[in-house]
Design an enzyme around this catalytic site. Sequence first.
Site, PDB file in Angstrom:
ATOM      1  N   GLU A   1       0.852  -1.276   0.028  1.00  0.00           N
ATOM      2  CA  GLU A   1      -0.134  -0.180   0.072  1.00  0.00           C
ATOM      3  C   GLU A   1       0.727   1.158  -0.016  1.00  0.00           C
ATOM      4  O   GLU A   1       0.568   2.215  -0.800  1.00  0.00           O
ATOM      5  CB  GLU A   1      -0.830   0.094   1.129  1.00  0.00           C
ATOM      6  CG  GLU A   1      -1.949  -1.037   1.020  1.00  0.00           C
ATOM      7  CD  GLU A   1      -1.607  -2.521   1.295  1.00  0.00           C
ATOM      8  OE1 GLU A   1      -2.414  -3.409   0.685  1.00  0.00           O
ATOM      9  OE2 GLU A   1      -0.521  -2.765   1.931  1.00  0.00           O
TER      10      GLU A   1
ATOM     11  N   HIS B   1     -11.588  -5.805   7.635  1.00  0.00           N
ATOM     12  CA  HIS B   1     -11.881  -5.339   6.344  1.00  0.00           C
ATOM     13  C   HIS B   1     -13.292  -4.639   6.408  1.00  0.00           C
ATOM     14  O   HIS B   1     -14.197  -4.629   5.429  1.00  0.00           O
ATOM     15  CB  HIS B   1     -12.400  -6.785   5.604  1.00  0.00           C
ATOM     16  CG  HIS B   1     -11.375  -7.642   5.195  1.00  0.00           C
ATOM     17  ND1 HIS B   1     -10.462  -8.386   6.184  1.00  0.00           N
ATOM     18  CD2 HIS B   1     -10.884  -7.848   4.209  1.00  0.00           C
ATOM     19  CE1 HIS B   1      -9.735  -9.187   5.687  1.00  0.00           C
ATOM     20  NE2 HIS B   1      -9.615  -8.958   4.396  1.00  0.00           N
TER      21      HIS B   1
END
Length: 337
Positions: free
Chosen positions: A60, A129
């Site tokens: 990321e 998540h």
Amino acid sequence: MAQMNMIQALNSALDVMLGNDPNVLIFGEDVGYFGGVFRVTDGLQKKHGLTRCFDAPISEGGIIATAIGMGAYGLRPVPEIQFADYILPAYDQLVSEAARLRYRSGGEFSAPITVRSPYGGGIFGGQTHSQSPEAVFAHITGLKTVIPSNPHDAKGLLIASIECDDPVIFLEPKRLYNGPFDGRHDRQLRTWAGHAAGEVPEGHYTVPLGKAATVREGKDVTVIAYGTMVHVALGAIEESGIDAELIDLRSIVPLDIDAITASVERTGRCVIVHEASRFGGFGGELSALVQERCFYRLKSPIERVAGWDTPYPHAFEWDYFVGPARIAAALDRAMEA
């Protein structure tokens, strides 16, 4: 006009921008051949080529750092972070580089990047998540934070974000991806509808950043929400019978404080709703702003309805979610005070 759910609307926005601007490109984990874990980028690599829509390593920080360099070079990258929960390894890049690049370079460089990411609950993803981290971005000067609640706005806001010369965090509520739901009943909230959510123009159009929408007009109390909570709040209002005005912020930075102030000054009451945990959530900032501007018009204390201040549960996420009953109780308290 075409009937689209939010996934289709976002895909259409990306397709339009890839076709209109050769400087736009998309990359991230699994966004190329696979079309993204939620299929938002489905078909774009095949249509626009490997250099316009491609996969990135599972890094990321590397994804966002690369996007910043591309933006400084003159491109308009649209990186995807597969889940908003994964964005923290890139937080330093966003805060220390993207948000400050224009100021640090005296306007010589900018970071016109749009960071897309699914956020919020709805897939029993728990702490890894399903988080709602919008407040940590809203705090950073130089970043814009956008959260759509319906397909029409999603497409127009995404195009406006890509065309913006500043970095934008574009958070996509997962519970709204596949279609509408009835916000009045928890039982119906559990169902992901697979049908289209509404009419969306097929070509290029924008929804301005920083302009809230009045979803429902009312005179008794102002309800402020964004993303999924717009639908849950609307269901609660309809069930309660209270004549509430519902404001969909659409973006929290820039914030349409004028629309909020005008509504609360009319109603004299305010209920703020968001899915993220209450403590340190963006609702606290909204509450302070309303109090500062509307104190002498308020008829009751400002109410906040938010997620619990606990780790996000996997199996019990529907108990964690803000539901119509909790919002209706806040409406009742506001009216009774």
